[in-house]
Structure formats: C-alpha cells, structure tokens
Motif scaffolding. Sequence first.
Motif, PDB file in Angstrom:
ATOM      1  N   SER A 140     -54.783 -35.962   8.893  1.00 24.40           N
ATOM      2  CA  SER A 140     -55.295 -34.688   9.497  1.00 24.40           C
ATOM      3  C   SER A 140     -56.237 -35.046  10.555  1.00 24.40           C
ATOM      4  O   SER A 140     -56.342 -34.214  11.577  1.00 24.40           O
ATOM      5  CB  SER A 140     -55.772 -33.574   8.514  1.00 24.40           C
ATOM      6  N   ARG A 141     -57.125 -35.942  10.374  1.00 26.57           N
ATOM      7  CA  ARG A 141     -58.265 -36.173  11.467  1.00 26.57           C
ATOM      8  C   ARG A 141     -57.414 -36.700  12.746  1.00 26.57           C
ATOM      9  O   ARG A 141     -58.027 -36.429  13.851  1.00 26.57           O
ATOM     10  CB  ARG A 141     -59.135 -37.203  10.988  1.00 26.57           C
ATOM     11  N   ARG A 143     -54.447 -35.853  13.690  1.00 28.16           N
ATOM     12  CA  ARG A 143     -53.558 -34.872  13.798  1.00 28.16           C
ATOM     13  C   ARG A 143     -52.125 -35.188  14.101  1.00 28.16           C
ATOM     14  O   ARG A 143     -51.245 -35.228  14.855  1.00 28.16           O
ATOM     15  CB  ARG A 143     -54.130 -34.244  15.262  1.00 28.16           C
ATOM     16  N   GLY A 316     -45.796 -28.906  18.088  1.00 28.00           N
ATOM     17  CA  GLY A 316     -46.848 -27.851  18.060  1.00 28.00           C
ATOM     18  C   GLY A 316     -46.097 -26.634  17.620  1.00 28.00           C
ATOM     19  O   GLY A 316     -46.636 -25.439  17.569  1.00 28.00           O
TER      20      GLY A 316
END
Length: 354
Positions: A140-141, A143, A316
């Motif tokens: 998650s960090r 991404r 995205g």
Amino acid sequence: MPASPRRATLAMVAASAGVSVATVSKVLNGRGDVSPVTRSLVESLLEQHHYVAPPQRRRGDAAVPATIEVELDADLNAYSTEIVQGAVQAGAEADAAIVVSIRTNADRAGAWARGLVTAGRRALIAITSELTAGQLAALSRVRLPLVVIDPLNLPQTRGVTSVGSTNFAGGLAATQHLLTLGHRRIAYLGGPATAACNQARLHGYRAAMEAAGASVPPGYVRAGHFRYRDGVTGGAALFDLPEVPTAVFTGCDDIALGVLEAARARGLRVPEDLSIVGFDDTQVACMASPPLTTVRQPLREMGGVAVRTALRLAAGERVDSHHVELATELVVRGSTAPAPPEGSPGHGGTAGAR
C-alpha cells in the motif's frame, strides 16, 4: 526521523545515510558489492522515507508495456502452471509483460515491495499466498495494486482484490456425487485448515453430508497441504481407521493422486473398493490411472481475470467487485463408482492387504 513533506528521492536517502546515490541505487537493485552494515542502514532509511521509485520512463513516443509480476510461494505445480498459462495469454492479448517469480524475501516487506516497484512492476498477482499485514501495508505504501488468486488467508485490509472459484458449490457437488453412488462413509482430505478455499470446500462437504443424514466419524476430516505426499500419508491414516471410508473427497488433484498411491499400497482397487474425487481438474487428472473424477476450477480463466483486473487497477480504474468467483463444474471420470457391497475390502474394518 520526521516524515518528508515531499516525495523522497535517492539523494535524500543518500544524504541521511551519509553514502553516495550510487550506493543507495545498488541496494535498491540488489547488488552484492555493498557491506551488510551499509545495506541495513540504507534499507532502514528507505523504509522511514517511504521511498517509491519513479514511474517508468517512455521510449520515444511509445509507452513502455506494463509489466505484471505473478508471484508464487513455492515451485510451479500442475495447478499454478494452469493459472500462469492463463495469465500469460491474457498479458499477450493486452500487450502486457508477465514476469513469474517465487517469493524469497517477503520477510523484509518494505524492501520486497520497493524492489517490485524499482523493477518496473505495475501490479502484483499472488497465487495461493498467505499475506501478512506488514506485506499488505508495504504494498500500500508503494501504491502497487495487488490481486490474490485463491488466497490461503482472507486479507483483513479492505480493498484487497481476490479471484477464486465457487469452492463451496464444488465441495457440495463432489460429495453429492458420492452420496448418489450410495457411499455414506465419505472422508475429506484437504489442504491447510486456515486456507479460505479449503474451508469453503470442507463446508460444502459437510453441508452435503448433513443434508443426507450421513455421519462424519472422528478422523474422517484431515488437514494438510495441497501436495501429493500429504495424500499418501493422509490416505494411509484414513485406511487405519476402525471404519475405513469407501470414498475420499480431496482438496486438490495432487492430494487425490497421493490417495490413489496409498490405496494401491494397501491392495485397494479404485474405484471397485474405493472412490476418489479430486479438485482443480489439472492435466494430471486425465493422466491418472484410473482417470480422476474431479471438480473443475477454471484455472486459466482465473489467471486471465487476475491480469485484466490488475491492469485496470494499475491504470487507476475502479473494479466492480473486490472478490470474483468463477463457476466450478464436476467432471466424472473413472475413479468413482457405486459403493462396494458389504463384506468387500472397501467395506470392512480393515483396508485390504497391509
């Protein structure tokens, strides 16, 4: 160390560590010509700075094709090979590169996640992996989108996308098939007790047994790993029970082949004395002797869905569901038959020749 107000750079990390940018780059790229002390310091600072490699550059006017990492916890087997084949086909159709690897340094979650990004990966697909909270946080960090196929544990973090099959329905259909053939002493030999897919298959088995009023004696449900040797040892343990099963439903084809071998060693004939049902319908199911009755998972389709989903997340885009289940189907072959009559080797308190 205070959090950086802007995106961390190699120069910032190098300045904090008191080394050159080239040294930090060597650590990021896994080069061996860095001392252990320096490597540990740089990795710690990369973690503290939440360093993420910049996006891939373009070659001229054409964008570099997206690269998806497909990662396994262990060596390729018949099951994972089918999934990888589907992933590669889907990648070719989408003009994306698929890289297959075996995880080796996930205990250092931060370095593992940064390494994937530094290598230019746009997303990660993990096959039957047990992901820790630290690994999920590290991804998650940086991404990096994640898609998990048949997770061994259900990630608690919201938003983790997974692909699987209708495991409960498959377990139900397999057990109902054996019940229809007249079997009542049906055992279940599965994978890890905590694996989500194994739990669903076991619940399908129990639901069918309960609906038919068939009891499940102690020792009839056994957990292990999705491996051939677990089928051999688990099958032998079942055949040592006071009431030997006349049928075994297994959590995967590899386990089923192990039970076949255990039956052969005890002088039990399949399917005359013992019926066996697998799960997955890999290529080995057709090669078995006799050919294996099994529950077909659409493994190649699962690999393809995972790649297409990963590419959408990397772009995205939003996905309609964080969990996708594809339909299973019972495939009947030669390893199942009507329950043996009373007094036969498969119906006594022993399991044939020892």
